[in-house]
Design a protein around this motif. Sequence first.
Motif, PDB file in Angstrom:
ATOM      1  N   UNK A   1       0.894  -1.035  -0.190  1.00  0.00           N
ATOM      2  CA  UNK A   1       0.111  -0.072  -0.163  1.00  0.00           C
ATOM      3  C   UNK A   1       0.902   1.290  -0.046  1.00  0.00           C
ATOM      4  N   UNK A   2       0.474   2.187  -0.805  1.00  0.00           N
ATOM      5  CA  UNK A   2       1.357   3.502  -0.775  1.00  0.00           C
ATOM      6  C   UNK A   2       0.747   4.468  -1.277  1.00  0.00           C
ATOM      7  N   UNK A   3       1.273   5.886  -1.091  1.00  0.00           N
ATOM      8  CA  UNK A   3       0.716   7.152  -1.443  1.00  0.00           C
ATOM      9  C   UNK A   3       1.626   7.664  -1.984  1.00  0.00           C
ATOM     10  N   UNK A   4       1.247   8.701  -2.995  1.00  0.00           N
ATOM     11  CA  UNK A   4       2.455   9.394  -3.801  1.00  0.00           C
ATOM     12  C   UNK A   4       2.234  11.096  -3.427  1.00  0.00           C
ATOM     13  N   UNK A   5       3.218  11.780  -4.098  1.00  0.00           N
ATOM     14  CA  UNK A   5       3.131  13.174  -4.191  1.00  0.00           C
ATOM     15  C   UNK A   5       2.244  13.460  -5.253  1.00  0.00           C
ATOM     16  N   UNK A   6       1.580  14.512  -5.224  1.00  0.00           N
ATOM     17  CA  UNK A   6       0.474  15.090  -5.964  1.00  0.00           C
ATOM     18  C   UNK A   6       1.132  15.613  -7.140  1.00  0.00           C
ATOM     19  N   UNK A   7       1.930  14.849  -8.287  1.00  0.00           N
ATOM     20  CA  UNK A   7       2.506  15.737  -9.418  1.00  0.00           C
ATOM     21  C   UNK A   7       2.374  14.729 -10.475  1.00  0.00           C
ATOM     22  N   UNK A   8       2.476  15.287 -11.673  1.00  0.00           N
ATOM     23  CA  UNK A   8       2.313  14.446 -13.134  1.00  0.00           C
ATOM     24  C   UNK A   8       3.468  13.269 -13.100  1.00  0.00           C
ATOM     25  N   UNK A   9       2.691  12.079 -13.000  1.00  0.00           N
ATOM     26  CA  UNK A   9       3.836  10.954 -13.402  1.00  0.00           C
ATOM     27  C   UNK A   9       4.271  10.378 -11.918  1.00  0.00           C
ATOM     28  N   UNK A  10       3.832  10.747 -10.820  1.00  0.00           N
ATOM     29  CA  UNK A  10       4.224  10.251  -9.258  1.00  0.00           C
ATOM     30  C   UNK A  10       3.902   8.568  -9.679  1.00  0.00           C
ATOM     31  N   UNK A  11       2.471   8.461  -9.957  1.00  0.00           N
ATOM     32  CA  UNK A  11       2.191   6.910  -9.844  1.00  0.00           C
ATOM     33  C   UNK A  11       2.962   6.116 -10.867  1.00  0.00           C
ATOM     34  N   UNK A  12       2.900   6.747 -12.039  1.00  0.00           N
ATOM     35  CA  UNK A  12       3.663   5.922 -13.172  1.00  0.00           C
ATOM     36  C   UNK A  12       5.147   5.611 -12.732  1.00  0.00           C
ATOM     37  N   UNK A  13       5.847   6.661 -11.996  1.00  0.00           N
ATOM     38  CA  UNK A  13       7.351   6.178 -11.705  1.00  0.00           C
ATOM     39  C   UNK A  13       7.344   5.185 -10.890  1.00  0.00           C
ATOM     40  N   UNK A  14       6.321   4.920  -9.671  1.00  0.00           N
ATOM     41  CA  UNK A  14       6.316   3.705  -9.054  1.00  0.00           C
ATOM     42  C   UNK A  14       5.987   2.571  -9.739  1.00  0.00           C
ATOM     43  N   UNK A  15       4.847   2.272 -10.564  1.00  0.00           N
ATOM     44  CA  UNK A  15       4.386   1.428 -11.359  1.00  0.00           C
ATOM     45  C   UNK A  15       5.586   0.844 -12.266  1.00  0.00           C
ATOM     46  N   UNK A  16       6.549   1.924 -12.729  1.00  0.00           N
ATOM     47  CA  UNK A  16       7.634   1.513 -13.593  1.00  0.00           C
ATOM     48  C   UNK A  16       8.599   0.970 -13.074  1.00  0.00           C
ATOM     49  N   UNK A  17       8.966   1.077 -11.542  1.00  0.00           N
ATOM     50  CA  UNK A  17       9.842   0.265 -11.008  1.00  0.00           C
ATOM     51  C   UNK A  17       9.497  -1.046 -11.117  1.00  0.00           C
ATOM     52  N   UNK A  18       8.399  -1.514 -10.852  1.00  0.00           N
ATOM     53  CA  UNK A  18       8.027  -2.930 -10.891  1.00  0.00           C
ATOM     54  C   UNK A  18       8.244  -3.391 -12.294  1.00  0.00           C
ATOM     55  N   UNK A  19       7.766  -2.433 -13.372  1.00  0.00           N
ATOM     56  CA  UNK A  19       8.044  -2.924 -14.739  1.00  0.00           C
ATOM     57  C   UNK A  19       9.735  -3.135 -14.970  1.00  0.00           C
ATOM     58  N   UNK A  20      10.365  -2.290 -14.499  1.00  0.00           N
ATOM     59  CA  UNK A  20      11.870  -2.478 -14.881  1.00  0.00           C
ATOM     60  C   UNK A  20      12.242  -3.832 -14.135  1.00  0.00           C
ATOM     61  N   UNK A  21      12.017  -4.295 -13.187  1.00  0.00           N
ATOM     62  CA  UNK A  21      12.257  -5.289 -12.371  1.00  0.00           C
ATOM     63  C   UNK A  21      11.521  -6.641 -12.626  1.00  0.00           C
ATOM     64  N   UNK A  22      10.844  -6.581 -13.646  1.00  0.00           N
ATOM     65  CA  UNK A  22      10.085  -7.761 -14.212  1.00  0.00           C
ATOM     66  C   UNK A  22       9.013  -8.391 -13.099  1.00  0.00           C
ATOM     67  N   UNK A  23       8.519  -7.416 -12.338  1.00  0.00           N
ATOM     68  CA  UNK A  23       7.442  -7.882 -11.427  1.00  0.00           C
ATOM     69  C   UNK A  23       5.983  -7.573 -11.873  1.00  0.00           C
ATOM     70  N   UNK A  24       5.415  -8.667 -12.242  1.00  0.00           N
ATOM     71  CA  UNK A  24       4.097  -8.834 -13.115  1.00  0.00           C
ATOM     72  C   UNK A  24       3.051  -8.093 -12.218  1.00  0.00           C
ATOM     73  N   UNK A  25       2.313  -7.202 -12.279  1.00  0.00           N
ATOM     74  CA  UNK A  25       1.256  -6.558 -11.458  1.00  0.00           C
ATOM     75  C   UNK A  25      -0.240  -7.505 -11.589  1.00  0.00           C
ATOM     76  N   UNK A  26      -0.558  -8.134 -10.690  1.00  0.00           N
ATOM     77  CA  UNK A  26      -1.893  -8.540 -10.778  1.00  0.00           C
ATOM     78  C   UNK A  26      -3.312  -7.720 -10.370  1.00  0.00           C
TER      79      UNK A  26
END
Lengths: 270, 354
Positions: free
Chosen positions: B275-300
Amino acid sequence: MTNLKLVALENRKRTIIPVGNVRFGTGFVIIGGPCSVESEEQMIKTAIAVKSAGADMLRGGAFKPRTSPYAFQGLGLQGLKILAKAREATGLPFVTEVLDTRDVSWVAEFADMIQIGARNMQNYSLLKEIGKLRKPVLLKRGMYSTLEEWLNCAEYIMSEGNPNVVLCERGIRSFETYTRNTLDLSAVPAVKEMSHLPVITDPTHGTGKVGLIEPMSLASVAAGSDGLIIEVHRNPAEALSDKDQALTPSQFSGLVRKVRALAKFMKGIR
Amino acid sequence: MNLKEIRSNIDRIDQQLPILLRQRMEYSLQAEKHKGDARDPAREESVFENVTAKSSSLLDKSFLSDLYKLILAESKKLQARHLKLVGFQGEHGAWSEIAIHAFGSEMAPIPCLEFRDVFACVANHDLEFGVVPVENSIEGSVTEVNDLLVEADLKIVAEAVIPVHHNLLALPGTNHQEIRSVYSHPQALSQCRAFLSRNKLEPRPFYNTAGAARWLAHERQRSAGVIASKLAAEFYELDIIKENIEDHPENATRFVLLSTQPGTGTSPANKCTIAFSTQHRAGALSDIVRIFAENKANLTRIESRPIRTNPGTFAFLLDFQGKPDDPAVVRALENAKKAAMMFKNLGFYPEATL
């Protein structure tokens, strides 16, 4: 016949109505089963016998229109549940009658096809209620009705939006008393001249006599009927309703064999 | 009263007695967690005193005392089994209770009134585990549970996907035409929305499916139906009017098993929830989601929930496939923690399938 906007043949193709794996209007559909669902054991054993005789579909009454208010009125919702179990046991879809507008949605929850019986053919509020569904309907001909009146009832259902109507000739009242009704076989080719809807025959109610059911079934095939609905009871003498007109499973099995052979022959000479 | 009425009154009492006895056993199991020892002679004495004080001409003192000896012996026997107490929301026969059986045997399901009570009882160590529904295949997220997962400091130690088949229940002998309104948990009512509308039945929200069944068995309203499990029908002696009334036959709910401690299950953990929250700025959520993509962790699953104490801000719940000892997963979690404002690892557990 100008008011039959949806039912009339005009230049339309003949309609095929699917009910589960069964298709009315192509091939020959045989429906068998008891007049009334009496118990789970009776219904399931009869259903299995009907299936092994080679039938395509089951019948069984849960809500019964009886001449006398003191006669067995059917098991109601319990009967519907038993029919669903018989379907599960045999894989055959079932048709059952609805009498009351308040039951229409409930019967539709369980049944594969809903029957409007002869006595309710012109129950317009019932027809409209059924018309709101998309569930296939078996519309029996009223025992005092002309073909035009009958087809107008199909028009009622279709005008409400339900296109899935199969007609069923089940005999009309005449001065003859030897038979329960007079099976009007000329209705079959006549309806085919007027409408694109499939039409089947009910020689059980049409004659009310065990000995006449098979000959009239064969005559139905020859007349171009799309199918038959026949009452079968494991032990007709013990039936709670219509015991004088139910076939035993072995009589039914013999009938199915002959009907299939004739249907094949008729297809060959068409 | 004729014999039939008298017998039906007796039947109703016989229906209530086991329910009360079970409740008593549940409380005695919970008491054991507090005192840690099954024997407490002073307490037993006072129980006997209280009960025998209620003796009367029809209830003999020795009968009551014999009866309670049996009850106390049984409850001590149960306490000695050291069953794991597992909280669930609702009453016996609830879907959450059915889900508990998927997590193992030697568990005693303990009913809790609300989802938040399940979380609180586990957090306070009153109960060892809690089972809550997270999401449903037709209706989606169980929002209150997801909010509590974000707020609470509990770990997910296992999950199970349970097929959910709803039934319309009514009092025995009810004519289906009489039923006007149908009581159940809002989730169940939504999962059967098409059935209710086809049959012109008015949905009435209730705190629990099995709770509605229990209420109907008690209140005996002829014009009411309830949506609940077959188990609830059996338990509260109601008739099944129609089985499988859910809008789609593949209706299933995912449940999680909660604990204060991280999982030490026998099967290897291969899924994680954060569970997490992000800063209120453009791309904040996508930055975190990208971390998982880069490390090949599949989101369910990714779920966003408004933070109730601060409207306009959002927390995210994210499930991904990954093993706790995989360096890429460890790296992804570290980086995500750095990038997030609030961050919680709810734990690793074995992924469930239907």
